[in-house]
Design an enzyme around this catalytic site. Structure first.
Site, short mmCIF file in Angstrom:
data_model
loop_
_atom_site.label_atom_id
_atom_site.label_comp_id
_atom_site.label_asym_id
_atom_site.label_seq_id
_atom_site.Cartn_x
_atom_site.Cartn_y
_atom_site.Cartn_z
CG HIS A 43 49.94 43.50 37.21
ND1 HIS A 43 50.90 42.73 36.60
CD2 HIS A 43 48.77 43.21 36.59
CE1 HIS A 43 50.33 42.00 35.65
NE2 HIS A 43 49.04 42.28 35.62
CG HIS A 125 44.20 36.95 38.72
ND1 HIS A 125 43.16 37.38 37.93
CD2 HIS A 125 45.28 36.84 37.88
CE1 HIS A 125 43.57 37.50 36.69
NE2 HIS A 125 44.86 37.20 36.63
O1 3AM Z 1 48.71 38.97 34.61
P1 3AM Z 1 47.23 39.11 34.55
O2 3AM Z 1 46.52 37.80 34.42
O3 3AM Z 1 46.67 39.95 35.62
O4 3AM Z 1 46.74 38.13 31.30
C1 3AM Z 1 47.15 39.44 30.98
C2 3AM Z 1 47.67 40.19 32.17
O5 3AM Z 1 46.85 39.91 33.27
C3 3AM Z 1 45.93 40.26 30.64
O6 3AM Z 1 46.33 41.60 30.84
C4 3AM Z 1 47.37 41.65 31.80
C5 3AM Z 1 48.54 42.41 31.27
O7 3AM Z 1 49.01 41.80 30.10
N1 3AM Z 1 45.48 40.03 29.28
C6 3AM Z 1 46.24 39.87 28.19
N2 3AM Z 1 45.46 39.67 27.11
C7 3AM Z 1 44.18 39.73 27.53
C8 3AM Z 1 42.91 39.64 26.89
N3 3AM Z 1 42.80 39.44 25.57
C9 3AM Z 1 44.19 39.96 28.93
N4 3AM Z 1 43.08 40.06 29.65
C10 3AM Z 1 41.91 39.95 28.99
N5 3AM Z 1 41.81 39.75 27.65
#
Ligand code: 3AM
Length: 176
Positions: A43, A125
């Site tokens: 995603h 990304h």
């Molecule tokens: O897989 P991506 O990088 O798109 O990294 C986590 C994931 O993103 C992000 O939210 C998505 C679903 O879990 N994520 C998790 N914790 C986070 C935080 N504290 C976060 N993004 C920003 N701040």
């Protein structure tokens, strides 16, 4: 906070594109490069909300439902590695204005609703590999897929049996 859920807004990848990406990924990266994200979990995150109460979730869903933004297309022509979080990602060299506007809107609505937002700039990304903390040989190019977004979604991140699964909760259309 037993009735709170870990939520995020994201763009889903069409099934056919998910399959193309995972087939290419298997050829493009060594098995030791990192832990592949399963096809159904691919995603593009627009706004991470964190642990959200049922009441706040309802308010955020209502706000999302009022968004009027155009759909957009982007070329998935960029790849990178962030060693600190251990992420190898697929992205775009030219983020469309519609994507940036949608993410900005969702992130500012989240912030106004009390969901802490990262101070880091939005870098669109699709995470391909996790636990990629060692140097990774990044292929020089991607196949250059085009990804068209005509909707955005709310997901719950569920951790169970040692795995993270993303539960699709609701989808809203982008304008034609
Ligand atoms: O897989 P991506 O990088 O798109 O990294 C986590 C994931 O993103 C992000 O939210 C998505 C679903 O879990 N994520 C998790 N914790 C986070 C935080 N504290 C976060 N993004 C920003 N701040």
């Amino acid at each position: 906070m037993s009735n709170s859920r870990r939520l995020f807004f994201a763009l889903s990848l069409p099934d056919a594109l998910q399959q193309q990406v995972i087939r290419w990924r298997a050829e493009a990266f060594a098995p030791e490069a990192g832990r592949p994200v399963v096809a159904a979990n691919l995603h593009l995150t627009l706004a991470f909300l964190g642990e959200v109460s049922a009441q706040k979730e309802l308010a955020l869903r209502k706000l999302a439902g009022r968004i009027v933004q155009p759909g957009f297309s982007m070329r998935l022509d960029d790849l990178g590695h962030w060693p600190r979080p251990g992420v190898v990602w697929l992205g775009t060299r030219r983020a469309p204005r519609g994507l940036l506007q949608l993410a900005e809107l969702l992130r500012s609505q989240a912030a106004r609703s009390g969901c802490h937002q990262s101070a880091l700039p939005f870098h669109p990304h699709i995470t391909l590999l996790r636990a990629a903390t060692q140097p990774v040989a990044i292929p020089p190019a991607t196949p250059g897929w085009t990804f068209s977004a005509d909707a955005f979604s709310l997901y719950e991140s569920v951790f169970e049996h040692g795995r993270t699964r993303y539960q699709h909760l609701e989808q809203w259309p982008l304008a034609k």
